[in-house]
Design a protein around this motif. Structure first.
Motif, PDB file in Angstrom:
ATOM      1  N   LEU A  52      42.632 104.595   7.263  1.00 55.40           N
ATOM      2  CA  LEU A  52      43.035 103.253   6.868  1.00 55.40           C
ATOM      3  C   LEU A  52      41.934 102.661   6.011  1.00 55.40           C
ATOM      4  CD1 LEU A  52      44.677 101.935  10.137  1.00 55.40           C
ATOM      5  CD2 LEU A  52      45.810 102.498   8.012  1.00 55.40           C
ATOM      6  N   THR A  53      42.277 102.338   4.782  1.00 59.84           N
ATOM      7  CA  THR A  53      41.299 101.840   3.825  1.00 59.84           C
ATOM      8  C   THR A  53      40.810 100.454   4.230  1.00 59.84           C
ATOM      9  OG1 THR A  53      42.598 102.964   2.154  1.00 59.84           O
ATOM     10  CG2 THR A  53      40.871 101.486   1.373  1.00 59.84           C
ATOM     11  N   GLY A  54      39.535 100.298   4.328  1.00 57.61           N
ATOM     12  CA  GLY A  54      39.005  99.005   4.741  1.00 57.61           C
ATOM     13  C   GLY A  54      39.399  98.774   6.175  1.00 57.61           C
ATOM     14  N   CYS A  55      38.726  97.904   6.868  1.00 59.86           N
ATOM     15  CA  CYS A  55      39.042  97.783   8.288  1.00 59.86           C
ATOM     16  C   CYS A  55      38.846  96.373   8.785  1.00 59.86           C
ATOM     17  CB  CYS A  55      38.185  98.735   9.102  1.00 59.86           C
ATOM     18  SG  CYS A  55      38.506  98.600  10.868  1.00 59.86           S
ATOM     19  N   CYS A  56      39.870  95.928   9.474  1.00 54.79           N
ATOM     20  CA  CYS A  56      39.690  94.864  10.452  1.00 54.79           C
ATOM     21  C   CYS A  56      39.470  93.465   9.894  1.00 54.79           C
ATOM     22  CB  CYS A  56      38.541  95.206  11.386  1.00 54.79           C
ATOM     23  SG  CYS A  56      38.905  96.661  12.376  1.00 54.79           S
ATOM     24  N   ALA A  57      39.642  93.240   8.609  1.00 58.02           N
ATOM     25  CA  ALA A  57      39.595  91.858   8.140  1.00 58.02           C
ATOM     26  C   ALA A  57      40.974  91.251   8.355  1.00 58.02           C
ATOM     27  CB  ALA A  57      39.220  91.795   6.671  1.00 58.02           C
ATOM     28  N   PRO A  58      41.089  90.192   9.143  1.00 59.57           N
ATOM     29  CA  PRO A  58      42.397  89.576   9.359  1.00 59.57           C
ATOM     30  C   PRO A  58      43.007  89.097   8.042  1.00 59.57           C
ATOM     31  CG  PRO A  58      40.766  88.704  10.905  1.00 59.57           C
ATOM     32  CD  PRO A  58      40.018  89.519   9.897  1.00 59.57           C
ATOM     33  N   ILE A  59      44.317  89.240   7.912  1.00 58.50           N
ATOM     34  CA  ILE A  59      44.971  88.776   6.683  1.00 58.50           C
ATOM     35  C   ILE A  59      44.908  87.264   6.571  1.00 58.50           C
ATOM     36  CG2 ILE A  59      46.506  90.759   6.443  1.00 58.50           C
ATOM     37  CD1 ILE A  59      48.767  89.038   7.574  1.00 58.50           C
ATOM     38  N   SER A  60      44.588  86.582   7.672  1.00 60.59           N
ATOM     39  CA  SER A  60      44.420  85.128   7.573  1.00 60.59           C
ATOM     40  C   SER A  60      43.089  84.763   6.929  1.00 60.59           C
ATOM     41  CB  SER A  60      44.514  84.488   8.962  1.00 60.59           C
ATOM     42  OG  SER A  60      43.511  85.016   9.814  1.00 60.59           O
ATOM     43  N   GLU A  61      42.233  85.774   6.726  1.00 62.17           N
ATOM     44  CA  GLU A  61      40.924  85.506   6.112  1.00 62.17           C
ATOM     45  C   GLU A  61      40.771  86.122   4.727  1.00 62.17           C
ATOM     46  OE1 GLU A  61      37.832  86.566   8.844  1.00 62.17           O
ATOM     47  OE2 GLU A  61      38.615  85.269  10.412  1.00 62.17           O
ATOM     48  N   ALA A  62      41.460  87.250   4.483  1.00 59.37           N
ATOM     49  CA  ALA A  62      41.316  87.914   3.188  1.00 59.37           C
ATOM     50  C   ALA A  62      42.606  88.627   2.817  1.00 59.37           C
ATOM     51  CB  ALA A  62      40.167  88.919   3.238  1.00 59.37           C
ATOM     52  N   ALA A  63      43.019  88.462   1.576  1.00 61.14           N
ATOM     53  CA  ALA A  63      44.201  89.171   1.094  1.00 61.14           C
ATOM     54  C   ALA A  63      43.922  90.665   1.028  1.00 61.14           C
ATOM     55  CB  ALA A  63      44.601  88.643  -0.284  1.00 61.14           C
ATOM     56  N   LEU A  64      44.939  91.462   1.278  1.00 59.50           N
ATOM     57  CA  LEU A  64      44.786  92.918   1.230  1.00 59.50           C
ATOM     58  C   LEU A  64      44.793  93.406  -0.211  1.00 59.50           C
ATOM     59  CD1 LEU A  64      47.309  93.957   4.041  1.00 59.50           C
ATOM     60  CD2 LEU A  64      44.817  94.001   4.186  1.00 59.50           C
ATOM     61  N   GLU A  65      44.006  94.451  -0.461  1.00 59.15           N
ATOM     62  CA  GLU A  65      44.116  95.172  -1.720  1.00 59.15           C
ATOM     63  C   GLU A  65      45.393  96.014  -1.661  1.00 59.15           C
ATOM     64  OE1 GLU A  65      42.102  94.904  -4.346  1.00 59.15           O
ATOM     65  OE2 GLU A  65      41.106  93.310  -3.224  1.00 59.15           O
TER      66      GLU A  65
END
Lengths: 117, 117
Positions: free
Chosen positions: B9-22
């Protein structure tokens, strides 16, 4: 476009690591996960959830290589799943996340105790 | 049946409420949500995750009105998504959850601050 009536989710907030779902709960939960099971919709959801303010559809569409109507379709799916809501203001429609629904899903998947593995 | 290689899984664990997904992160995340976007698979996942011990496929199948091969297919989808792992012992296959993957999804959907609504 007015506020939608949210789908009722049967039972609430017991993590699956603590209690197995009843069939009706699984139907409801799977329907919401289906809304997130598309790369465009998941990214749309993340853009709306992370914005910190209401998001104009006019600002969202340029992030994607698909047409405006396609984006509108995906936003409708997110709205019908109770993950976002929206309001038309003049020319544009503005979207915001429904944090309670995200929290419901997050709690469902949370793991409070180490599992066998 | 041996341990599978988990999808990265590319990148990990940043909530979508804090950062938009690539886009690539959205593809990976949507694939895992797709595994949970089916009522039988979501309920299977909850039975395995809540059991507190490894679960024999022989004990899972009676909970459902579908055939053994159908259950096996759904378990394979969960395994390929990195949500469960399994091992054959004699006649039967035993399953257990992968808590790290559930936690990854739970964190992705978590809401740490009130959103605009």
């Amino acid at each position: 476009m007015s506020k939608q009536e949210l789908p009722v989710l049967t039972g609430c907030c017991a993590p699956i690591s603590e209690a197995a779902l009843e069939p009706a709960q699984a139907v409801d939960g799977a329907a919401v996960f289906k809304a997130l099971a598309d790369p465009i919709r998941l990214r749309l959801m993340s853009i709306i959830a992370s914005a910190g303010e209401e998001v104009c559809v006019c600002d969202v569409t340029p992030h994607f290589d698909v047409s405006g109507p396609t984006i509108s379709h995906h936003l409708k799916v997110l709205r019908e799943a109770g993950l976002v809501d929206c309001e038309r203001r003049g020319t544009w429609v503005y979207y915001w996340p429904i944090p309670e629904r995200l929290t419901w899903l997050s709690t469902l998947l949370s793991v409070r105790t180490p599992a066998t593995a």
